[in-house]
Enzyme design. Structure first.
Site, PDB file in Angstrom:
ATOM      1  N   GLN A 262       0.824  -1.206   0.000  1.00  0.00           N
ATOM      2  CA  GLN A 262       0.000   0.000   0.000  1.00  0.00           C
ATOM      3  C   GLN A 262       0.860   1.259   0.000  1.00  0.00           C
ATOM      4  OE1 GLN A 262      -3.258  -1.830   2.931  1.00  0.00           O
ATOM      5  NE2 GLN A 262      -3.730   0.273   2.377  1.00  0.00           N
TER       6      GLN A 262
ATOM      7  N   SER B 121       4.514  -6.703   2.187  1.00  0.00           N
ATOM      8  CA  SER B 121       3.217  -6.672   2.882  1.00  0.00           C
ATOM      9  C   SER B 121       2.104  -7.184   1.957  1.00  0.00           C
ATOM     10  CB  SER B 121       2.944  -5.256   3.409  1.00  0.00           C
ATOM     11  OG  SER B 121       1.793  -5.231   4.219  1.00  0.00           O
ATOM     12  N   LEU B 122       1.171  -6.315   1.574  1.00  0.00           N
ATOM     13  CA  LEU B 122       0.131  -6.711   0.620  1.00  0.00           C
ATOM     14  C   LEU B 122       0.741  -7.361  -0.626  1.00  0.00           C
ATOM     15  CD1 LEU B 122      -2.657  -6.498  -0.894  1.00  0.00           C
ATOM     16  CD2 LEU B 122      -1.824  -4.261  -1.656  1.00  0.00           C
TER      17      LEU B 122
ATOM     18  N   ARG C 152      -9.167  -8.852   3.863  1.00  0.00           N
ATOM     19  CA  ARG C 152      -8.050  -8.494   4.743  1.00  0.00           C
ATOM     20  C   ARG C 152      -8.121  -7.019   5.104  1.00  0.00           C
ATOM     21  NH1 ARG C 152      -2.627  -6.633   3.535  1.00  0.00           N
ATOM     22  NH2 ARG C 152      -1.005  -7.509   4.897  1.00  0.00           N
TER      23      ARG C 152
ATOM     24  N   HIS D  56       0.778  -4.754  10.902  1.00  0.00           N
ATOM     25  CA  HIS D  56       1.899  -5.625  11.292  1.00  0.00           C
ATOM     26  C   HIS D  56       2.286  -5.541  12.766  1.00  0.00           C
ATOM     27  CE1 HIS D  56       2.258  -6.638   7.119  1.00  0.00           C
ATOM     28  NE2 HIS D  56       2.411  -5.366   6.801  1.00  0.00           N
TER      29      HIS D  56
ATOM     30  N   GLN E 298       1.782 -12.785   9.111  1.00  0.00           N
ATOM     31  CA  GLN E 298       2.231 -11.536   8.502  1.00  0.00           C
ATOM     32  C   GLN E 298       1.415 -10.345   8.979  1.00  0.00           C
ATOM     33  OE1 GLN E 298       0.711  -9.554   5.382  1.00  0.00           O
ATOM     34  NE2 GLN E 298       2.324 -10.008   3.895  1.00  0.00           N
TER      35      GLN E 298
END
Length: 309
Positions: free
Chosen positions: A11, A92-93, A117, A201, A250
């Site tokens: 993101q 991440s994503l 999510r 996170h 994660q």
């Protein structure tokens, strides 16, 4: 032959009008967006091109949008005769994007998963109660120590190890503010609050992770056609169940991006291509593995230049 990795951004890389010039020359872009839009019942291409920007930046929209963009560019690259990468990784994503590109997840399951999510992450911490900040110019251990000292105020943790001297912290708003004061006193060059509505996170995401576990349990995972290094371990997980578990962890564990890029270098990767809009990961990698060439595929000119090498 030197090894090639594709890396997928998280993101923050989204921008209105992204991939428009690439889509004009590569049918795979529009085809991928059409398939993802059908799976979600939402016109993702229109959102990417026309906004409104506030809607595009809502977490539950940004995540499927960026996953689709990354997969679209990857498919365009392969259709244009671009070399298959030896490894994949995503920030991440972007890890979900990498798993779709690797064939471990279908595009349709991928976009539905990351939309859920995003919703779960936003529900876990009401807007205004969580915060993130980028800390520049301190060693990782100093950042961890300052967060531990501020933890009496609330949850605050080092969550993204993005590059040497660049760590992102996340947690409860008051605790992040307390940590920033300690980090400045410890000599941080800058401490920049990030414009996000979710403290990703960190431990505040554990309730979301447990709910995500139920969603992941309904999705078919396949053996990846290309190895994927995952965020929580900076390694290739041994089987589909371990991959699924790594995605759950994660959500509330640090993104080990420095270690991921170092692991790719140890595997013989000398070139990385950032697949999707923007060039955030290329910027980070200049400070992680300086000898690894990294280029973005964010527009038609960059795409053509990378393809010609």
């Amino acid at each position: 032959m030197s090894r090639l990795a594709f890396v997928f951004p998280g993101q923050g890389s989204q921008a209105l009008g992204m991939l428009a010039d690439l889509a004009a020359g590569h049918g795979a872009i529009q085809a991928t967006f059409a398939a993802a839009s059908a799976a979600l019942g939402q016109d993702l291409w229109a959102l990417a091109q026309d906004g409104p920007e506030a809607e595009m930046n809502r977490t539950e929209n940004t995540q499927p949008l960026l996953l689709t963009a990354g997969v679209a560019v990857f498919r365009a690259w392969r259709e244009a005769g671009g070399r298959a990468p030896d490894f994949l990784a995503g920030h991440s994503l972007g890890e979900y994007t990498a798993l779709v590109a690797a064939g471990a997840l279908s595009l349709e399951d991928g976009v539905r998963l990351v939309a859920e999510r995003g919703r779960l992450m936003q529900q876990a911490v009401p807007a205004g109660e969580g915060a993130m900040a980028a800390i520049l110019g301190l060693d990782d251990d100093v950042v961890r120590q300052c967060c531990a000292q501020a933890a009496s105020v609330g949850v605050v943790e080092a969550v993204n190890f993005n590059a040497p001297g660049q760590v992102v912290i996340a947690g409860a708003t008051a605790a992040v503010e307390a940590a920033i004061e300690r980090l400045k006193a410890a000599g941080a060059r800058r401490a920049l609050p990030l414009p996000v509505s979710v403290p990703s996170h960190c431990a505040l995401m554990k309730p979301a992770a447990e709910r995500l576990r139920a969603s992941l349990a309904t999705v078919a995972f396949n053996a990846p056609l290309i190895p994927v290094l995952q965020n929580v371990s900076a390694r290739i997980e041994p089987d589909e169940e371990a991959m699924r578990e790594a995605l759950i962890r994660q959500l509330y564990s640090p993104v080990l991006w420095v270690q991921t890029m170092e692991a790719l270098a140890q595997q013989g990767v000398t070139r990385a291509l950032e697949c999707g809009p923007g060039k955030v990961l290329c910027g980070l990698n200049k400070r992680i593995v300086k000898e690894m060439d990294c280029a973005s595929l964010e527009n038609a000119e960059a795409f053509a230049a990378a393809l010609a090498l």
